[in-house]
Each structure stands twice: as structure tokens, then as C-alpha cells.
Design a protein around this motif. Structure first.
Motif, PDB file in Angstrom:
ATOM      1  N   ILE A 175      -0.383 -24.013 -54.290  1.00 33.16           N
ATOM      2  CA  ILE A 175      -1.457 -24.095 -55.214  1.00 33.16           C
ATOM      3  C   ILE A 175      -2.654 -23.386 -54.164  1.00 33.16           C
ATOM      4  CG2 ILE A 175      -3.229 -25.574 -56.084  1.00 33.16           C
ATOM      5  CD1 ILE A 175      -1.091 -27.482 -56.566  1.00 33.16           C
ATOM      6  N   ARG A 176      -3.054 -22.146 -54.903  1.00 31.98           N
ATOM      7  CA  ARG A 176      -4.227 -21.680 -53.973  1.00 31.98           C
ATOM      8  C   ARG A 176      -5.563 -22.151 -54.279  1.00 31.98           C
ATOM      9  NH1 ARG A 176      -2.748 -16.325 -52.370  1.00 31.98           N
ATOM     10  NH2 ARG A 176      -4.829 -16.296 -51.483  1.00 31.98           N
ATOM     11  N   PHE A 177      -5.744 -22.330 -55.555  1.00 33.60           N
ATOM     12  CA  PHE A 177      -7.124 -22.786 -56.125  1.00 33.60           C
ATOM     13  C   PHE A 177      -7.044 -23.920 -57.178  1.00 33.60           C
ATOM     14  CE2 PHE A 177      -7.610 -18.407 -54.846  1.00 33.60           C
ATOM     15  CZ  PHE A 177      -8.666 -18.392 -54.015  1.00 33.60           C
ATOM     16  N   LEU A 178      -7.780 -24.843 -57.203  1.00 38.56           N
ATOM     17  CA  LEU A 178      -7.940 -25.654 -58.086  1.00 38.56           C
ATOM     18  C   LEU A 178      -9.342 -24.947 -59.363  1.00 38.56           C
ATOM     19  CD1 LEU A 178      -7.309 -27.575 -55.920  1.00 38.56           C
ATOM     20  CD2 LEU A 178      -8.459 -29.497 -57.280  1.00 38.56           C
ATOM     21  N   VAL A 179      -8.989 -24.951 -60.454  1.00 41.61           N
ATOM     22  CA  VAL A 179      -9.626 -24.423 -61.461  1.00 41.61           C
ATOM     23  C   VAL A 179     -10.762 -25.385 -62.073  1.00 41.61           C
ATOM     24  CG1 VAL A 179      -9.983 -23.292 -63.690  1.00 41.61           C
ATOM     25  CG2 VAL A 179      -8.045 -22.619 -62.063  1.00 41.61           C
ATOM     26  N   VAL A 180     -11.961 -25.278 -61.460  1.00 45.01           N
ATOM     27  CA  VAL A 180     -12.957 -26.413 -61.729  1.00 45.01           C
ATOM     28  C   VAL A 180     -13.920 -26.119 -63.003  1.00 45.01           C
ATOM     29  CG1 VAL A 180     -14.885 -27.719 -60.851  1.00 45.01           C
ATOM     30  CG2 VAL A 180     -12.831 -27.319 -59.338  1.00 45.01           C
ATOM     31  N   ASP A 181     -13.890 -26.835 -64.030  1.00 46.84           N
ATOM     32  CA  ASP A 181     -14.898 -26.811 -65.005  1.00 46.84           C
ATOM     33  C   ASP A 181     -16.406 -27.607 -64.744  1.00 46.84           C
ATOM     34  OD1 ASP A 181     -16.441 -26.630 -67.308  1.00 46.84           O
ATOM     35  OD2 ASP A 181     -14.506 -27.166 -68.714  1.00 46.84           O
ATOM     36  N   LEU A 193     -11.788 -23.220 -56.429  1.00 46.23           N
ATOM     37  CA  LEU A 193     -12.027 -23.901 -55.414  1.00 46.23           C
ATOM     38  C   LEU A 193     -10.815 -24.291 -54.563  1.00 46.23           C
ATOM     39  CD1 LEU A 193     -14.806 -26.876 -56.126  1.00 46.23           C
ATOM     40  CD2 LEU A 193     -15.135 -24.570 -55.068  1.00 46.23           C
ATOM     41  N   SER A 194     -10.537 -23.771 -53.318  1.00 42.52           N
ATOM     42  CA  SER A 194      -9.463 -23.871 -52.334  1.00 42.52           C
ATOM     43  C   SER A 194      -9.165 -25.341 -51.964  1.00 42.52           C
ATOM     44  CB  SER A 194      -9.641 -22.935 -51.237  1.00 42.52           C
ATOM     45  OG  SER A 194      -8.557 -23.018 -50.366  1.00 42.52           O
ATOM     46  N   PRO A 195      -8.078 -25.764 -51.849  1.00 40.20           N
ATOM     47  CA  PRO A 195      -7.510 -27.126 -51.560  1.00 40.20           C
ATOM     48  C   PRO A 195      -7.948 -27.115 -49.899  1.00 40.20           C
ATOM     49  CG  PRO A 195      -5.738 -26.120 -52.609  1.00 40.20           C
ATOM     50  CD  PRO A 195      -6.652 -25.151 -52.655  1.00 40.20           C
ATOM     51  N   GLN A 196      -7.975 -25.918 -49.187  1.00 37.76           N
ATOM     52  CA  GLN A 196      -8.628 -25.855 -47.824  1.00 37.76           C
ATOM     53  C   GLN A 196      -9.905 -26.781 -47.482  1.00 37.76           C
ATOM     54  OE1 GLN A 196      -7.910 -21.856 -46.297  1.00 37.76           O
ATOM     55  NE2 GLN A 196      -5.992 -22.004 -46.721  1.00 37.76           N
ATOM     56  N   TRP A 197     -10.712 -26.598 -48.813  1.00 35.27           N
ATOM     57  CA  TRP A 197     -12.106 -27.150 -48.576  1.00 35.27           C
ATOM     58  C   TRP A 197     -12.189 -28.435 -49.009  1.00 35.27           C
ATOM     59  CZ3 TRP A 197     -13.776 -22.346 -52.061  1.00 35.27           C
ATOM     60  CH2 TRP A 197     -13.546 -21.328 -51.388  1.00 35.27           C
ATOM     61  N   ILE A 198     -11.105 -29.333 -49.224  1.00 33.20           N
ATOM     62  CA  ILE A 198     -10.988 -30.698 -49.747  1.00 33.20           C
ATOM     63  C   ILE A 198     -11.258 -31.468 -48.558  1.00 33.20           C
ATOM     64  CG2 ILE A 198      -9.825 -32.600 -50.616  1.00 33.20           C
ATOM     65  CD1 ILE A 198      -8.219 -30.402 -52.368  1.00 33.20           C
ATOM     66  N   LYS A 199     -12.306 -32.395 -48.614  1.00 33.66           N
ATOM     67  CA  LYS A 199     -12.690 -33.402 -47.715  1.00 33.66           C
ATOM     68  C   LYS A 199     -11.611 -34.429 -47.761  1.00 33.66           C
ATOM     69  CE  LYS A 199     -16.078 -36.031 -45.628  1.00 33.66           C
ATOM     70  NZ  LYS A 199     -17.959 -36.596 -45.837  1.00 33.66           N
ATOM     71  N   ARG A 200     -11.286 -34.961 -48.900  1.00 29.64           N
ATOM     72  CA  ARG A 200     -10.757 -36.198 -49.225  1.00 29.64           C
ATOM     73  C   ARG A 200     -10.251 -36.220 -50.656  1.00 29.64           C
ATOM     74  NH1 ARG A 200     -15.717 -38.388 -48.833  1.00 29.64           N
ATOM     75  NH2 ARG A 200     -16.217 -40.076 -50.622  1.00 29.64           N
ATOM     76  N   VAL A 201      -9.271 -36.843 -51.294  1.00 26.19           N
ATOM     77  CA  VAL A 201      -8.924 -37.120 -52.417  1.00 26.19           C
ATOM     78  C   VAL A 201      -8.920 -38.657 -52.620  1.00 26.19           C
ATOM     79  CG1 VAL A 201      -7.403 -36.903 -54.487  1.00 26.19           C
ATOM     80  CG2 VAL A 201      -7.584 -35.087 -52.706  1.00 26.19           C
ATOM     81  N   GLU A 202      -9.644 -39.180 -53.464  1.00 21.31           N
ATOM     82  CA  GLU A 202      -9.744 -40.693 -53.980  1.00 21.31           C
ATOM     83  C   GLU A 202      -8.744 -40.944 -55.213  1.00 21.31           C
ATOM     84  OE1 GLU A 202     -11.081 -42.795 -52.032  1.00 21.31           O
ATOM     85  OE2 GLU A 202     -12.612 -41.805 -50.819  1.00 21.31           O
ATOM     86  N   TRP A 203      -7.537 -41.086 -54.684  1.00 21.38           N
ATOM     87  CA  TRP A 203      -6.542 -41.454 -55.878  1.00 21.38           C
ATOM     88  C   TRP A 203      -6.922 -42.559 -56.876  1.00 21.38           C
ATOM     89  CZ3 TRP A 203      -4.196 -36.979 -56.291  1.00 21.38           C
ATOM     90  CH2 TRP A 203      -3.940 -36.217 -55.073  1.00 21.38           C
ATOM     91  N   ALA A 204      -7.328 -43.621 -56.209  1.00 19.99           N
ATOM     92  CA  ALA A 204      -7.678 -44.713 -57.019  1.00 19.99           C
ATOM     93  C   ALA A 204      -8.903 -44.420 -57.991  1.00 19.99           C
ATOM     94  CB  ALA A 204      -8.260 -46.015 -55.980  1.00 19.99           C
TER      95      ALA A 204
END
Length: 226
Positions: A175-181, A193-204
Motif C-alpha cells: 500500500i503506497r498511499f491512503l487516499v484521504v477525502d 498520504l503515505s503509511p510511512q508518515w503514520i504516527k499511530r493507528v487507534e483501532w478501537a
């Protein structure tokens, strides 16, 4: 090439001896952000069963005919281990599937059909050993593209939109990018936005937090699906 996942959903999956069914959704690894499986809806020829197919078996998607070829036969898929995709996918089920098809366990696809799997880390080796245990837990890093679509996207200084789609590379199915609306903040604008720029994911609470400011997102190039 790169494709948005929404354009691949619904494509016909073509085996060497006929059609298997349709692409229903994708499962990806939330640590490496790589596609682990297509969830294929087999339709009437196989009593509507859903099956998992690894990118190791994928050919190049053909968007004009809306097909994805796979190097499998219908009988191989019919005789594959039965995994209920409506329930959590357990590691032991994945191990059975990979043993049946002789697929590499993690990564190392080496192009369209794969070569030698990448060396396993100590943690991965332990996970593979544990996969054979009856009490193995579900794979907590396996995520559904359908489930994550709609997650709220947060910059360092506030919310900016939601996940609308994913862009994947058909060489290694990353997955190269997330398409963000950003419609609720910047009307009509979509950004990558690239997953490389993700700080954290809050799944809950269904949210993805990026190491970016709202201003940097605002000044980024608009995504043109065409």
C-alpha cells in the motif's frame, strides 16, 4: 503500476482453467502495509464460498477486461483449506493455507509470482511455530480494506478527513498511499498520504494519526483519480 483498491474490487479472478469468482475485499498487514490476501467470492460454482488468495499467485491486473489472473486451477481452490472469512483468521489457518499452496509465509514476493521468502525475524519464526498450535490466536495484524475505509484521519493539530481508498503497487503489493477525502475540512479535495508518515493507528476508535500538520496537507497536491 499503481491501482486504487476500489477499482480492483469486483474484478473477475481468472484461474488457468476458468473464472474463480470476484474480488470482494483485501486483507493487509498493518505493520508492513502490504496486501496479504484477496478475499475472493467464488459465486455459484463453489456454493458461494469465500477464499483467501495470496499476492504470490497474482498476475498483472487487466483493468480493461476487469480481470486479475492467478496461477491456480479451480480444483486447487475447491480443495483448499476451508477458512471462514466472516470470523477472525487464525494463524494456524494461514499456516495450513500456505502449506497447501506452498506459498512463502511473509514477503519476498520478488515480482508477480514470487521467489524465495524473505528471512524470518525471531518474532516471525516464533509466530510460524505457534501457528501450528491449536490454541493459536487470530492474526492481530491482518486488517480488512473494507473495515479501514472510513477511518478518521488526524494530522498533528487536528482532524483532516477520512480514508476513502488505498493505492497499491502491483510489483510487491504494498500500500503506497491512503487516499484521504478532506471534504469536511477542504471541500472537494482528496490527497494521498503515505503509511510511512503514520504516527499511530487507534483501532478501537477507528482513527489514523499522521506526523503531519494540517497546513502541510492543505498545501499538498490534490489527488486526481484519472
Amino acid at each position: 503500476m499503481q491501482y486504487v483498491i476500489s477499482r480492483l474490487v469486483g474484478c473477475t479472478i481468472r484461474a488457468s482453467d476458468g473464472d474463480l469468482g470476484k474480488v470482494d475485499e483485501f486483507y493487509f498487514d498493518d505493520e508492513t502495509w502490504t496486501i496479504r490476501y484477496i478475499v475472493a467470492e467464488t459465486g455459484s460454482w463453489f456454493v458461494g464460498r469465500k477464499v483467501l488468495i495470496s499476492p504470490v499467485a497474482f498476475g498483472k491486473p487487466e483493468l480493461e477486461s476487469r480481470t486479475i489472473p492467478v496461477n491456480l486451477t479451480r480444483s486447487q481452490v475447491r480443495d483448499s483449506p476451508d477458512i471462514d472469512t466472516e470470523k477472525p483468521v487464525y494463524r494456524q489457518h494461514e499456516a495450513q493455507l500456505h502449506e497447501y499452496y506452498q506459498w512463502p509465509w511473509r514477503g519476498g514476493y520478488g515480482g508477480t509470482f514470487g521467489t524465495t521468502p524473505l528471512p524470518l525475524s525471531d518474532d516471525e519464526a516464533l509466530a510460524e511455530q505457534e501457528a501450528s498450535a491449536p490454541e493459536s490466536r487470530d492474526d492481530t495484524h491482518l486488517r480488512s480494506s473494507r473495515q479501514v475505509t472510513g477511518y478518521h484521519i488526524h494530522a498533528a493539530d487536528g482532524e483532516i478527513g477520512h480514508v476513502e481508498d488505498f493505492m497499491v503497487d502491483d510489483e510487491n503489493w504494498t500500500i503506497r498511499f491512503l487516499v484521504v477525502d478532506t471534504a469536511n475540512w477542504l471541500p472537494g479535495k482528496k490527497v494521498l498520504l503515505s503509511p510511512q508518515w503514520i504516527k499511530r493507528v487507534e483501532w478501537a476508535d477507528s482513527s489514523v494519526h499522521f506526523n503531519l500538520t494540517r497546513e502541510s496537507v492543505k498545501n499538498s497536491r490534490e489527488f486526481d483519480p484519472s
